[in-house]
Design an enzyme around this catalytic site. Structure first.
Site, short mmCIF file in Angstrom:
data_model
loop_
_atom_site.label_atom_id
_atom_site.label_comp_id
_atom_site.label_asym_id
_atom_site.label_seq_id
_atom_site.Cartn_x
_atom_site.Cartn_y
_atom_site.Cartn_z
N HIS A 231 0.82 -1.22 0.00
CA HIS A 231 0.00 0.00 0.00
C HIS A 231 0.85 1.27 0.00
O HIS A 231 0.32 2.38 -0.07
CB HIS A 231 -0.97 0.00 1.19
N SER A 340 4.00 1.08 9.78
CA SER A 340 3.68 0.16 8.68
C SER A 340 4.87 -0.10 7.76
O SER A 340 5.74 0.74 7.61
CB SER A 340 2.54 0.73 7.86
N SER A 355 1.61 -4.76 7.85
CA SER A 355 0.50 -4.33 7.01
C SER A 355 -0.35 -3.30 7.74
O SER A 355 -0.44 -2.15 7.32
CB SER A 355 -0.36 -5.53 6.60
#
Length: 516
Positions: A231, A340, A355
């Site tokens: 991400h 993260s 994550s």
């Protein structure tokens, strides 16, 4: 029954051999006076964090890590041998006993034979996994605001769905569950979730890096770059390093569905086999052998530093607002925004990249990581370990001080491994990926999956066959899981060019190896 008893003798020998090599009994209780435990090469900062978060002494930490490594290999073999009666395996709360779920008494006897503790369960792991797969197929019907995660909870022999504590959330969870077979037989249970997990952006595990204007974190160094959370940036995103110097480009990225990616760095950046320990030094990375449920684990992140805890569940589906992510590992380690993408280590073994999660490091929380080995496999990457910048270490023979070698650096399928003077080239650098030994993009393999003495030890494309599973015992034996036999220098030769083959383990110097 006769077949299983015969094959389980292999498991018993493996567990007993490794436990003895580490000075351990079948559990991780204190060894008799005078016995020692061979410790992993764990950094002082790792020891300090585990002492703080797990309340263990240094001796207890080394003992636990040694036992966890042994237990993970025994779990793998038991899962293969028990088949449809295997109910999963996990460590008890203090990590001192391997517990194995079984669905019948015959299998329980075999688990005891292997030195583990059997627990009768109603459902096999395969049955639980099928229910989990049904939930995953129905993920589009799970509201992210109401339904937060679902996973197989082995100790309770059930599939857990976590949901927010409201009438609407309960209704939506029941509707989600009703579409699966597990709703009919009581396999699924709903657990209240206080907070929805979220991706933890703006992070650095080892060092910060910047994909565009955002800030994320390096997970682990690999050949040509590093892995991180997906991400953090899509394919083609350019990155700069912690010093804002041009660094590289995102070459692979997947989110949601998965949460992983890798960045290819330019020539100004050298891959290093360690993780920032937030104590003025580094934690060394020695491999990526996967730890089991209940094993200790530590996370590094720029917001909250290093935090430790235990693995609670694997193959967890987290229902982020962006969409579900499958196959994550759940822990009781806390994390906060800015952590993260960071690195997860169990002892000196790399486990994954952060994550997301819920909670915080004041009141406690739950954090999920993307396992590392699937990332390496998907993108064909090699983890950088303390064997050198390109990853991997050499196997040095105790017979003659020479190294296991790929002849002429020919990494073709079917090439038989040999002995040669140690020279530090890539033809002698092997990397553990799970229970496989990899070099040049290929796996070390027992030719034709044979268990006969004299079978060549060769290179073959990695294919998941048990002929490619090995373990290096604390006594220095490189043992094939398939055959329960040792990698052996043919004819006890000390000459360069001597071939490697399979042979009954006998304790001789031509079967003893140091991985360094």
């Amino acid at each position: 029954m006769t077949r299983k008893l015969h094959t389980l003798s292999t498991v018993t020998a493996l567990f007993a051999g490794l436990a003895t090599a580490h000075g351990l009994p079948a559990t991780a209780e204190a060894a008799p006076t005078g016995q020692t435990v061979a410790a992993q090469d764990v950094s002082p900062s790792m020891l300090s964090a585990m002492q703080r978060d797990l309340g263990l002494s240094e001796e207890q930490i080394h003992r636990r890590l040694a036992f966890e490594a042994t237990a993970a290999r025994v779990e793998l073999r038991l899962s293969q041998e028990l088949g449809s009666t295997f109910g999963g395996a996990w460590l008890n709360e203090d990590g001192s006993q391997l517990i194995v779920g079984v669905t019948d008494e015959a299998s329980a006897a075999l688990v005891r034979l292997a030195g583990a503790e059997p627990r009768r369960v109603a459902r096999s792991k395969a049955q639980l996994d099928r229910v989990m797969d049904e939930l995953d197929r129905n993920a589009a019907n799970a509201s992210a605001s109401s339904i937060h995660t679902w996973y197989v909870d082995l100790p309770t022999n059930s599939v857990v769905v976590t949901a927010a504590d409201s009438v609407m959330s309960k209704f939506q969870a029941e509707n989600f569950i009703a579409r699966t077979s597990g709703a009919k037989d009581g396999t699924i249970r709903v657990v209240r979730s206080a907070e929805a997990p979220r991706p933890l952006y703006d992070t650095r595990g080892g060092d910060a890096y910047y994909p565009g204007n955002a800030r994320c974190s390096i997970g682990f160094a690999v050949n040509g770059g590093f892995v991180t959370a997906g991400h953090c940036g899509g394919v083609g995103t350019t990155t700069s390093g912690h010093n804002r110097v041009a660094q590289g480009t995102v070459r692979g990225s997947s989110f949601p569905g998965n949460d992983y990616g890798w960045v290819q760095t330019n020539g100004s950046w050298a891959s290093q086999p360690w993780v920032n320990n937030y104590a003025g030094g580094n934690d060394v990375v020695s491999g990526s052998s996967e730890a089991g449920i209940g094993a200790s684990i530590c996370r590094s992140g720029s917001t909250t530093g290093k935090r430790c805890g235990a693995i609670q569940a694997k193959n967890v589906t987290v229902n982020y607002s962006n969409g579900p992510v499958y196959g994550l590992t759940q822990t009781n380690v806390c994390a906060e925004g800015g952590d993260s993408g960071g690195s997860w280590l169990s002892g000196n073994q790399a486990q994954g990249v952060t994550s997301g999660g819920s909670g915080n490091c004041t009141s406690g929380g739950t954090t999920f990581f993307q396992p590392l080995n699937p990332i390496l496999s998907v993108y064909g990457l090699s983890l950088t370990t303390n064997g050198g910048g390109g990853g991997g270490k050499g196997f040095v023979s105790r017979l003659n001080g020479k190294c296991i070698d790929v002849p002429n650096s020919n990494f073709s399928d079917g090439v038989q491994l040999q002995m040669w003077d140690c020279n530090g080239t890539n033809a002698q650098k092997f990397t553990w990926v799970g229970s496989t030994l990899q070099i040049g993009g290929k796996c070390v393999d027992v030719a034709n999956a044979s268990t006969a003495n004299g079978t060549p030890i060769q290179l073959v494309s990695c294919n998941g066959n048990r002929a490619q599973d090995f373990v290096l015992s604390g006594a220095g034996d490189l043992v094939s899981y398939l055959a329960n036999k040792c990698v052996d220098i043919k004819d006890v030769s000390s000459a360069s060019g001597a071939k490697l083959h399979l042979w009954d383990c006998n304790g001789a110097a031509n079967q003893k190896w140091d991985y360094r």
